[in-house]
Every structure is written in structure tokens, then in C-alpha cells.
Design a protein around this motif. Structure first.
Motif, PDB file in Angstrom:
ATOM      1  N   THR A  39       4.823 -89.202  24.533  1.00  0.00           N
ATOM      2  CA  THR A  39       4.339 -89.704  25.821  1.00  0.00           C
ATOM      3  C   THR A  39       2.989 -90.394  25.653  1.00  0.00           C
ATOM      4  O   THR A  39       2.716 -91.388  26.310  1.00  0.00           O
ATOM      5  CB  THR A  39       4.236 -88.586  26.874  1.00  0.00           C
ATOM      6  OG1 THR A  39       3.474 -87.509  26.337  1.00  0.00           O
ATOM      7  CG2 THR A  39       5.596 -88.076  27.288  1.00  0.00           C
ATOM      8  N   ARG A  73       5.548 -80.434  20.985  1.00  0.00           N
ATOM      9  CA  ARG A  73       4.467 -81.205  20.390  1.00  0.00           C
ATOM     10  C   ARG A  73       4.910 -82.662  20.203  1.00  0.00           C
ATOM     11  O   ARG A  73       4.155 -83.594  20.477  1.00  0.00           O
ATOM     12  CB  ARG A  73       4.101 -80.597  19.033  1.00  0.00           C
ATOM     13  CG  ARG A  73       2.685 -80.854  18.612  1.00  0.00           C
ATOM     14  CD  ARG A  73       2.299 -79.859  17.542  1.00  0.00           C
ATOM     15  NE  ARG A  73       2.901 -80.191  16.262  1.00  0.00           N
ATOM     16  CZ  ARG A  73       2.255 -80.824  15.285  1.00  0.00           C
ATOM     17  NH1 ARG A  73       1.008 -81.199  15.471  1.00  0.00           N
ATOM     18  NH2 ARG A  73       2.834 -81.073  14.145  1.00  0.00           N
ATOM     19  N   ARG A  81       7.094 -84.175  21.990  1.00  0.00           N
ATOM     20  CA  ARG A  81       7.114 -84.778  23.325  1.00  0.00           C
ATOM     21  C   ARG A  81       5.723 -85.301  23.698  1.00  0.00           C
ATOM     22  O   ARG A  81       5.581 -86.437  24.167  1.00  0.00           O
ATOM     23  CB  ARG A  81       7.547 -83.731  24.363  1.00  0.00           C
ATOM     24  CG  ARG A  81       7.418 -84.204  25.804  1.00  0.00           C
ATOM     25  CD  ARG A  81       7.411 -83.047  26.784  1.00  0.00           C
ATOM     26  NE  ARG A  81       6.287 -82.151  26.537  1.00  0.00           N
ATOM     27  CZ  ARG A  81       6.126 -80.979  27.139  1.00  0.00           C
ATOM     28  NH1 ARG A  81       7.022 -80.543  27.984  1.00  0.00           N
ATOM     29  NH2 ARG A  81       5.078 -80.212  26.864  1.00  0.00           N
ATOM     30  N   ASP A  82       4.702 -84.482  23.461  1.00  0.00           N
ATOM     31  CA  ASP A  82       3.356 -84.916  23.840  1.00  0.00           C
ATOM     32  C   ASP A  82       2.919 -86.135  23.034  1.00  0.00           C
ATOM     33  O   ASP A  82       2.257 -87.036  23.557  1.00  0.00           O
ATOM     34  CB  ASP A  82       2.369 -83.760  23.660  1.00  0.00           C
ATOM     35  CG  ASP A  82       2.645 -82.628  24.656  1.00  0.00           C
ATOM     36  OD1 ASP A  82       3.383 -82.871  25.641  1.00  0.00           O
ATOM     37  OD2 ASP A  82       2.144 -81.508  24.448  1.00  0.00           O
ATOM     38  N   GLN A  83       3.303 -86.158  21.763  1.00  0.00           N
ATOM     39  CA  GLN A  83       2.938 -87.324  20.944  1.00  0.00           C
ATOM     40  C   GLN A  83       3.683 -88.577  21.407  1.00  0.00           C
ATOM     41  O   GLN A  83       3.130 -89.675  21.388  1.00  0.00           O
ATOM     42  CB  GLN A  83       3.257 -87.048  19.469  1.00  0.00           C
ATOM     43  CG  GLN A  83       2.324 -86.038  18.834  1.00  0.00           C
ATOM     44  CD  GLN A  83       2.637 -85.848  17.358  1.00  0.00           C
ATOM     45  OE1 GLN A  83       3.795 -85.704  16.961  1.00  0.00           O
ATOM     46  NE2 GLN A  83       1.608 -85.846  16.529  1.00  0.00           N
TER      47      GLN A  83
END
Lengths: 145, 366
Positions: free
Chosen positions: B336, B330, B332-334
Motif C-alpha cells: 500500500t 507486512r 500488505r503494508d509495503q
């Protein structure tokens, strides 16, 4: 002066219902714009971006009804939601010609994962993105908020 | 380098009490963690679909830093200490300052580039102080973000990360001579074992005695710098320094290669294929009330929550590390999402996570 990408994002915000940060956050905006450039005849993408920018918001219906811009607009929506390009209809090709890139295809592995369909469905990209054991019991970020 | 007693073992170690040992191990956790935001920032600045070799090298390295963090937590727990990643100042205000022999150097959260790789090489460079007197260097007035310094005296910084761990090893031996096995009085259920930490760049070492404590420290040092001056660690893995060097030299190392001379397959690195992010970004760099600012705050809140989760995991609930994995994706997604977004008003400069957590911690600590 507004850049091509900004015009494309402005239009895409209208078409998808998602914010700039969300759309740019996918990392796919340049690639999708490139997909349009590869298919549409020279100059037509810029014409489309200029046309859409000149229209007041909430005139998407008018764009969608246009024989020229309707199919392109629908394809942009599909790009953002599914990360794939859909071949334009024969009636459109008869008028504007055909380019080799105008075939049904997924843009890339990244675009599949970046599809807004997953966000909209409150799901993780099926079988694609690492998320850790048991993550399926946790709502994705966007669905939770 | 290895941690066997070297130099003149007769001199008094810097660590002669349990409290001093705790302070050094707290500082070691901070040091291990401090490399993670710069590595992650460079990793996620790589444009999707490019630089797969570099992406892989950075990813493996950052996973090993997480192993090191957990190894230090095991050490601290073994001697009855309490790992706490939520204390104020645990996350440095970047740039941080790490030791590299006679001088210290700046470590930034920056995009993937030749320059950032150069910094990563400095972080992992094997260095041994030339003599006993040079092990602690006076770096001048205390400053924020200086890591690897003597706890309680920010002005004195160790010659290298290796020397810093060497001091911890000396202290462990000194206290073990003094206290015997009573030194390892920690609750064994707080030890993180392989059931909760796996596929994590090497085997986790539960610490229960002097031997396992030494093994944990050796693993940390060897993974960074290589074993006994070689390019591989004792598990046969290429040390971080040489992994990064491969990207700069454009070739992989293979077995029997000597240092600085990799002879394996060529690596293509596209140095331009990274987002032009703001270096050492702070929330103040983003227009207030902008969507980017909101996304940066959301990340910081998640990161603070993540450090809190790790603190609970290291505090007797190692099974929480399984949840931490999901949480990492999670994060990581924030990250990127931020990195892919230009900062409004700054042409051609993208946002980045700011890792400013202290402000938000109070709200999420449980």
C-alpha cells in the motif's frame, strides 16, 4: 508548478521528520488537506502553503510562534501523528471565525491506523490493524529498520 | 467442472511417469500463485474507505488462491515431490498469459477497474474443451509468462485451467493403476492440515491417497468455476467467477439464483476510487536512487523471503505458516505504501509492487 498536495507534503516533511514516500504511503494526504480546507476560511490554506513554501527550511520555530499559523501548524503535526483534528484555540477562532468541522475528532478509522505515532513508538496500531497471531513479538517494519 | 474421467478415457494421458506428474504439479503451483499478484494489486489499489464490497470480494478470493496453492503443495508432497517456490521464473514477469479456450489472454498487475475485473472473470471462467483434440492448443512460439502449458512444451497450452487440472487428475489415475498406493509415498508430516491453515477460504485437504487427491483437485476447480456447472461450489460457496461477476453486474447473488442473473442486494462500486497505478510496473520504471525505487526493492526482497518461507513450510515445517500470516500483513503494508505514492516525474501515475524477485532471491534464501 507545484501542486497544492506537493506543497502540503513538502511542509509536512518538515513538520513530521518523515519522508515523502512515508507520508504519501499513509494514503491520508488528500484527506488531511481536505480537513484543513474544511476548517480554515476560504483561501487561507493556500496562503499558508504559499507562506511556508516561501520560507527557508528550519524556520519552523517562526511558524510555530505565529499567532495565525502556529495553532494550524501544530494541528497538522497532530493530524499526521494521531490522525485526529484538534479544535483550534478560542483566541484563534476569535480572529478567524469558526467552522463546524473545527471540533475534536478522529478523521477516520484509516487515519487512526495511519498515525505516525505508531511508527515513532515502534508499535502496531493498538486494537486496529490485523497483523496475525503472535505478531506482537515481531517489531514493526519501521522500528526494525 | 468436475474431474471425473470424461471424454475418451482410453487415450494415453500426458502424464505417464512420476517426473511428469511432478512437472505438472510444479506448473500448477506456479499457475495458482500467478493469480495472486494481480488480485492483490487490484485489491490494494482501492482507496482507503471506499468500495468495501469489492474489497471484501477480492480479499476472499485471494485468500482462496492461497488455499489452492497449499492444496497443490499437499498433492506434490503426497506423491514424493518437493514444492519449491524459489526456482527462477516461479513468479511470472507480468503480463502473464493464461488460457481461455481458443485463445489465451493477458493478465496484468493493474489497478481495480472494470477492465481488470473483466480479466479476473476470464481467469475464473468455467470452460470445457469441446472435444478431446481441443484440450491442448498450439499457441505458437514459446513465450515468457505463459501458464497452464504442457511442461516441457511452452507452445502447447491447455484449453482452460480446468482442463489442465483434468490432465493432472488423469495422470494420477494412470499412475495409481500402475503403482497402486505406492504412488502416495510422500512423508505425511509434510502435509499441511487445518492446525496450520485455517480461516483460509475453505477446508484444507491433507492428501494421502487417490480419494483425497481428487478432493483437493475438485476443491480447486469448484472454488474457481463452480460445481457441476452451478454457481456455487460443493461447500455452498459462490465460485470466484460469479463473485467477480457480482461487482460487474452490481448485484449480489443469492440462493436459487441462476447464473448471470443475480437478484440479491445491490452493490455500489465506485470504479474511480482506485489509485492510478502503473500497470505491470517494473523497477526500471522508477528513477534509480529514488525513495520509491527503494520501497519497491524492499517489497521485492520481502516477497522473495516470503516465497522462501512458504517453501520451507511446505518442505516439512508446516508450523511456519503461522509466521507467514504475520509476514503477509507486512507485505500488505509495503504494497500500500508503494501504491499510494506517485512515481517521481510521471504526473498522475502511482507506483506499484513489481514482484521482480529472482534478482533478489539469492540474498535471502536460507
Amino acid at each position: 508548478m507545484t501542486s497544492r498536495r506537493d506543497l502540503f507534503i513538502d511542509l509536512s516533511v518538515e513538520l513530521t521528520g518523515y519522508s515523502r514516500v512515508q507520508l504519501l504511503g499513509t494514503g491520508m494526504s488528500e484527506r488531511y488537506l481536505q480537513a484543513l480546507d474544511e476548517v480554515l476560511p476560504d483561501g487561507m490554506v493556500d496562503e499558508f502553503l504559499a507562506t511556508s513554501a516561501a520560507l527557508p527550511t528550519m524556520t519552523i520555530d517562526a511558524i510555530l510562534r505565529s499567532e495565525t499559523w502556529g495553532p494550524v501548524t501544530r494541528n497538522i503535526m497532530i493530524l499526521w501523528y494521531c490522525g485526529r483534528w484538534t479544535a483550534l484555540p478560542d483566541s484563534w477562532r476569535a480572529v478567524h471565525g469558526t467552522r463546524p468541522a473545527d471540533s475534536n475528532h478522529v478523521i477516520s478509522a484509516d487515519s487512526y491506523q495511519a498515525g505516525l505515532q505508531w511508527v515513532a513508538a515502534g508499535a502496531h496500531p493498538a486494537g486496529a490493524r490485523q497483523q496475525g497471531f503472535g505478531a506482537w513479538t515481531v517489531a514493526p517494519e519501521e522500528a526494525a529498520s | 467442472m468436475t474431474t471425473s474421467h470424461h471424454l475418451n478415457g482410453d487415450s494415453m494421458p500426458a502424464i505417464t511417469t512420476l517426473d511428469e506428474l511432478y512437472a505438472y504439479l510444479d506448473s500448477a503451483m506456479q499457475l495458482e500463485h500467478a493469480t495472486i499478484p494481480p488480485y492483490l494489486t487490484a485489491l490494494y489499489s482501492i482507496r482507503p474507505g471506499t468500495n468495501s464490497d469489492a474489497y471484501h470480494v477480492l480479499r476472499v478470493t485471494v485468500v482462496e488462491e492461497m488455499l489452492h496453492l497449499t492444496l497443490v503443495a499437499n498433492l506434490l508432497n503426497a506423491v514424493g515431490g518437493t514444492p519449491d517456490l524459489t526456482v527462477a521464473g516461479f513468479v511470472p514477469d507480468y503480463p502473464a498469459y493464461l488460457p481461455d479456450g481458443e485463445r489465451d489472454f493477458q493478465v496484468s498487475c493493474a489497478r481495480f477497474s472494470r477492465e481488470s475485473l473483466g480479466t479476473f472473470l476470464e481467469i475464473e471462467r468455467p470452460r470445457q474443451a469441446p472435444d478431446e483434440q481441443s484440450r491442448l492448443i498450439d499457441r505458437g512460439p514459446a513465450r515468457r509468462g505463459r501458464l497452464g502449458s504442457a511442461p516441457g512444451n511452452n507452445q502447447l497450452q491447455y484449453y482452460s485451467i480446468g482442463e489442465f487440472y483434468q490432465e493432472i487428475s488423469r495422470g494420477l489415475h494412470y499412475l495409481h493403476d500402475l503403482l497402486g498406493d505406492a504412488l502416495f509415498c510422500g512423508d505425511p508430516t509434510r502435509q499441511v492440515g487445518s492446525e496450520y491453515f485455517y480461516s483460509g477460504g475453505g477446508a484444507i485437504v491433507p492428501v494421502s491417497d487417490l480419494r483425497s487427491a481428487e478432493a483437493a483437485i475438485d476443491l480447486i476447480c469448484e472454488q474457481g468455476e463452480g460445481f457441476g456447472g452451478g454457481i456455487f461450489d460443493s461447500e455452498g460457496e459462490l465460485a470466484h467467477y460469479y463473485r467477480f461477476q457480482q461487482l460487474v453486474l452490481g448485484r449480489y447473488y443469492q440462493e436459487r439464483d441462476s447464473r448471470d442473473h443475480p437478484s440479491g442486494p445491490h452493490i455500489e462500486v465506485d470504479w474511480d476510487a482506485a489509485y492510478p497505478i502503473k500497470q505491470n510496473a517494473h523497477l526500471a520504471d522508477y528513477p534509480a536512487d529514488s525513495e520509491v525505487a527503494a520501497a519497491a526493492i524492499a517489497f521485492n526482497t520481502s516477497y522473495a523471503g516470503f516465497l522462501d518461507l512458504l517453501t520451507r513450510a511446505y518442505g516439512g515445517r508446516p508450523e511456519l505458516l503461522l509466521d507467514a500470516v504475520t509476514e503477509m500483513f507486512r507485505l500488505r503494508d509495503q504494497m500500500t505504501r508503494l501504491i499510494h505514492n506517485p512515481i517521481p516525474g510521471l504526473d498522475g501515475v502511482n507506483a506499484a509492487p513489481t514482484f521482480e524477485v529472482s534478482v533478489h532471491l539469492a540474498g535471502v534464501a536460507s
